[in-house]
Design an enzyme around this catalytic site. Structure first.
Site, short mmCIF file in Angstrom:
data_model
loop_
_atom_site.label_atom_id
_atom_site.label_comp_id
_atom_site.label_asym_id
_atom_site.label_seq_id
_atom_site.Cartn_x
_atom_site.Cartn_y
_atom_site.Cartn_z
N TYR A 129 -3.16 16.69 1.71
CA TYR A 129 -3.70 15.66 2.06
C TYR A 129 -2.74 14.08 2.54
CZ TYR A 129 -6.67 10.93 -0.39
OH TYR A 129 -7.47 9.93 -0.11
N TRP A 181 -7.47 3.55 -10.65
CA TRP A 181 -6.87 3.70 -8.96
C TRP A 181 -7.63 2.81 -8.57
CZ3 TRP A 181 -1.95 5.17 -7.76
CH2 TRP A 181 -1.54 4.89 -6.25
N TRP A 182 -8.63 2.87 -8.07
CA TRP A 182 -9.26 2.09 -7.36
C TRP A 182 -9.06 0.05 -7.79
CZ3 TRP A 182 -14.51 4.35 -7.32
CH2 TRP A 182 -14.09 5.94 -7.07
N TYR A 208 0.79 -1.35 0.11
CA TYR A 208 0.36 -0.13 -0.04
C TYR A 208 1.04 1.58 -0.01
CZ TYR A 208 -3.71 2.70 1.16
OH TYR A 208 -4.50 4.26 1.91
N HIS A 233 1.38 3.85 -3.04
CA HIS A 233 0.98 5.37 -2.84
C HIS A 233 2.46 6.42 -3.50
CE1 HIS A 233 -2.84 4.28 -1.34
NE2 HIS A 233 -3.24 5.59 -1.57
#
Length: 104
Positions: A41, A76-77, A18, A22
């Protein structure tokens, strides 16, 4: 400007993956976020529960909501769905966190 917070869930054995994904955020995904007024963010991981806490600031709810409609966000999802809890449309299972305190 609005502040938004939510929680999501990553699979216990996928913490490193993960973070790596990112760290290598697609430039076009970053561009879509910025074009839709997102700034400041951050995503934090609480390892004991595999809970991700996300915080962002956005220009408006409407602009932020339109991100989900973009082709890049949907890709992306789909890219992330193998390492975290997702809905049938591959969007992350996400629960909104209600703001109860803010110090400016």
């Amino acid at each position: 400007m609005i502040r938004k917070a939510s929680v999501m869930y990553v699979y216990q054995d996928k913490f490193d993956e993960y973070k790596q994904r990112h760290d290598q955020l697609w430039p076009e995904m970053e561009e879509v976020l910025k074009e839709h007024g997102v700034s400041n963010y951050s995503i934090f991981l609480h390892e004991p529960t595999a809970m991700l806490f996300a915080y962002l600031e956005a220009e408006s709810e409407e602009k932020h909501a339109r991100i989900a409609e973009t082709e890049v966000c949907q890709r992306w999802w789909a890219y992330m769905q193998d390492i975290m809890q997702t809905n049938p449309d591959h969007s992350p299972v996400s629960e909104t966190a209600k703001e109860v305190f803010h110090l400016n």
